[in-house]
Design an enzyme around this catalytic site. Sequence first.
Site, PDB file in Angstrom:
ATOM      1  N   SER A  27      -1.817   5.845   3.077  1.00 20.91           N
ATOM      2  CA  SER A  27      -2.766   6.630   3.872  1.00 20.91           C
ATOM      3  C   SER A  27      -2.629   8.117   3.542  1.00 20.91           C
ATOM      4  O   SER A  27      -2.827   8.510   2.397  1.00 20.91           O
ATOM      5  CB  SER A  27      -2.550   6.337   5.359  1.00 20.91           C
ATOM      6  OG  SER A  27      -3.591   6.878   6.141  1.00 20.91           O
ATOM      7  N   GLU A  80      -8.079  -0.259   2.227  1.00 18.54           N
ATOM      8  CA  GLU A  80      -6.909  -0.655   2.997  1.00 18.54           C
ATOM      9  C   GLU A  80      -6.291  -1.921   2.405  1.00 18.54           C
ATOM     10  O   GLU A  80      -6.975  -2.729   1.783  1.00 18.54           O
ATOM     11  CB  GLU A  80      -7.298  -0.883   4.459  1.00 18.54           C
ATOM     12  CG  GLU A  80      -7.721   0.395   5.164  1.00 18.54           C
ATOM     13  CD  GLU A  80      -8.164   0.180   6.603  1.00 18.54           C
ATOM     14  OE1 GLU A  80      -8.209  -0.996   7.049  1.00 18.54           O
ATOM     15  OE2 GLU A  80      -8.452   1.175   7.291  1.00 18.54           O
ATOM     16  N   HIS A 117      -8.310   4.454   2.929  1.00 21.14           N
ATOM     17  CA  HIS A 117      -9.164   3.765   3.917  1.00 21.14           C
ATOM     18  C   HIS A 117     -10.615   3.808   3.427  1.00 21.14           C
ATOM     19  O   HIS A 117     -11.541   4.054   4.199  1.00 21.14           O
ATOM     20  CB  HIS A 117      -9.049   4.431   5.295  1.00 21.14           C
ATOM     21  CG  HIS A 117      -7.661   4.500   5.853  1.00 21.14           C
ATOM     22  ND1 HIS A 117      -7.028   3.419   6.412  1.00 21.14           N
ATOM     23  CD2 HIS A 117      -6.796   5.546   5.945  1.00 21.14           C
ATOM     24  CE1 HIS A 117      -5.811   3.785   6.826  1.00 21.14           C
ATOM     25  NE2 HIS A 117      -5.650   5.067   6.538  1.00 21.14           N
TER      26      HIS A 117
END
Length: 272
Positions: free
Chosen positions: A131, A200, A173
Amino acid sequence: MVENTKRNLIIIGGAEDKKGGKEILKEVCSSIDMNNDNLVIATLATESPIEAGDKYKKIFSSLGVKNIKTLDINHRKHAFLQENVEIIKNADLIFFTGGDQLRITSLIGGTPVGNEMRYSYERGCIYVGTSAGASVVSDIMIVTGEDEESPRKCTLKMSPGLGFINHVIIDQHFAQRGRIGRILAGIAQNPEVLGIGIDEDTAIVVNEKAMLKVIGSGAVYVIDGWNITHTNVSEQYQDEILSIFNVKMHVLIKGNVFDLNKREPMEEENKK
């Protein structure tokens, strides 16, 4: 040409599987000697460092890693402590958790810890980020931008990253948050770089030859603006919709490989 890639980088698009097969996290563990090497969990990006550190420590322990430490730096002054510098010096793999990528650079930029991270990477320490920890490994990173919107001329905010890999912009993402617009805006502003969007539970493993291999359950999108023939990007009328011609995009899935220097995809790694 992509530079500064000494050994493997593992760059995860976030929300990696932590309860099922744990394919990506197993790949992380298999990249080191789990009995003897030191794995460091860096929680700089999150405002809940204890929770994040404990969660990943339990996962990596359950996968067989024996030596695990946590690097907790909640204030910039902690990045000047020799004990934290020593943690980096002794690390064989550093895992950046998710959170806010700007926290990472603002906490350690220009500090002994930040400098030691660069030295350790040059020595061969493996860096892994998920992330926010994924975005920060490149030399320029996206800080904020609109999700699920058409790209606009000059609304994207970017900042210098850690610079472990150059001439790419990484976003995470990707499909889940509709981030194609903001990476196109980034490429319009920096057509010489490659945009890499990672879904993801998906990751790229980048080796010392600047070859990118996809693992995980989703897709990786490589956006190449090298041959852009037109764009209206400018500081004037920043909220106007971006116009951009002749952009190339590759969509990669598990097992596919991309040569970052040649800007060419392959179905699978050449074993010869």
